[in-house]
Design a protein around this motif. Structure first.
Motif, mmCIF file in Angstrom:
data_model
loop_
_atom_site.group_PDB
_atom_site.id
_atom_site.type_symbol
_atom_site.label_atom_id
_atom_site.label_comp_id
_atom_site.label_asym_id
_atom_site.label_seq_id
_atom_site.Cartn_x
_atom_site.Cartn_y
_atom_site.Cartn_z
ATOM 1 N N LEU A 50 0.836 -1.198 0.000
ATOM 2 C CA LEU A 50 0.000 0.000 0.000
ATOM 3 C C LEU A 50 0.868 1.245 0.000
ATOM 4 C CD1 LEU A 50 -2.880 1.293 0.322
ATOM 5 C CD2 LEU A 50 -2.485 1.191 2.789
ATOM 6 N N LEU A 52 0.224 4.974 1.009
ATOM 7 C CA LEU A 52 -0.729 5.820 1.740
ATOM 8 C C LEU A 52 -0.154 7.224 1.760
ATOM 9 C CD1 LEU A 52 -3.160 6.357 3.586
ATOM 10 C CD2 LEU A 52 -1.819 5.438 5.480
ATOM 11 N N THR A 77 -1.376 -0.738 -4.753
ATOM 12 C CA THR A 77 -2.610 -0.208 -4.172
ATOM 13 C C THR A 77 -2.301 1.156 -3.556
ATOM 14 O OG1 THR A 77 -3.391 -2.452 -3.717
ATOM 15 C CG2 THR A 77 -4.451 -0.658 -2.494
ATOM 16 N N MET A 79 -3.829 4.695 -1.547
ATOM 17 C CA MET A 79 -4.854 5.318 -0.714
ATOM 18 C C MET A 79 -4.406 6.750 -0.437
ATOM 19 S SD MET A 79 -6.213 3.702 2.806
ATOM 20 C CE MET A 79 -6.610 4.818 4.121
ATOM 21 N N SER A 99 -7.679 3.526 -4.418
ATOM 22 C CA SER A 99 -8.651 2.652 -3.764
ATOM 23 C C SER A 99 -9.549 3.375 -2.772
ATOM 24 C CB SER A 99 -7.925 1.526 -3.025
ATOM 25 O OG SER A 99 -7.228 0.728 -3.944
ATOM 26 N N GLU A 100 -9.025 4.424 -2.132
ATOM 27 C CA GLU A 100 -9.764 5.095 -1.060
ATOM 28 C C GLU A 100 -9.188 6.484 -0.854
ATOM 29 O OE1 GLU A 100 -12.742 5.019 1.828
ATOM 30 O OE2 GLU A 100 -12.115 3.127 0.948
ATOM 31 N N THR A 114 -9.793 1.237 7.884
ATOM 32 C CA THR A 114 -9.831 1.522 6.450
ATOM 33 C C THR A 114 -8.666 0.872 5.725
ATOM 34 O OG1 THR A 114 -10.961 3.608 6.903
ATOM 35 C CG2 THR A 114 -9.953 3.367 4.731
ATOM 36 N N VAL A 115 -7.466 0.966 6.297
ATOM 37 C CA VAL A 115 -6.292 0.345 5.675
ATOM 38 C C VAL A 115 -6.480 -1.161 5.571
ATOM 39 C CG1 VAL A 115 -3.842 -0.203 6.064
ATOM 40 C CG2 VAL A 115 -4.637 2.170 6.180
ATOM 41 N N VAL A 118 -8.918 -1.855 2.724
ATOM 42 C CA VAL A 118 -8.310 -1.597 1.413
ATOM 43 C C VAL A 118 -7.340 -2.712 1.047
ATOM 44 C CG1 VAL A 118 -6.714 -0.045 0.192
ATOM 45 C CG2 VAL A 118 -8.664 0.890 1.420
#
Length: 124
Positions: A50, A52, A77, A79, A99-100, A114-115, A118
């Protein structure tokens, strides 16, 4: 758990987010802006579960980072985080690669939940 690159120009928030995610066993690396994050992504050959990132940052913002990261690592991914409504609107155009989008302020519990969602969605 997962390997996460946390990007935010506010050191205190970046550190808090990384510590909060580490509570769930995630391995977190951090960067202070998009350019530094892109350097890390390239050096690590995109081996993160991820990315972020905050949207509003100096040098390279989170949206430019997301676009560059997807170009080099299409399976990454991503976010986004933002405290600004206009930035959230800009992020809507990235629905196919992001994704978010989390709105600041958020609690560590909300972030962790949330993480996890996702990451699970990206795996399954």
């Amino acid at each position: 758990m997962s390997r996460i690159l946390v990007v935010d120009d506010e050191e205190s928030l970046r550190s808090l987010v990384a510590r909060g995610l580490a509570m769930d066993g995630h391995d977190c690396l951090t960067a202070g802006d998009g350019a530094e994050a892109l350097d890390i992504l390239m050096a690590e050959q995109g081996h993160f579960d991820l990315l972020l990132t905050d949207i509003r940052m100096p040098l390279m913002d989170g949206i430019a980072l997301a676009l560059a990261a997807k170009q080099h690592f299409p399976d990454l991914t991503i976010m986004l985080m933002t405290g600004y409504a206009e930035q959230r609107e800009r992020a809507k155009s990235l629905e196919t690669i992001v994704s978010e989008v989390m709105t600041k302020p958020f609690t560590i519990a909300e972030l962790r939940e949330t993480v996890l969602r996702v990451i699970e969605r990206s795996i399954g």
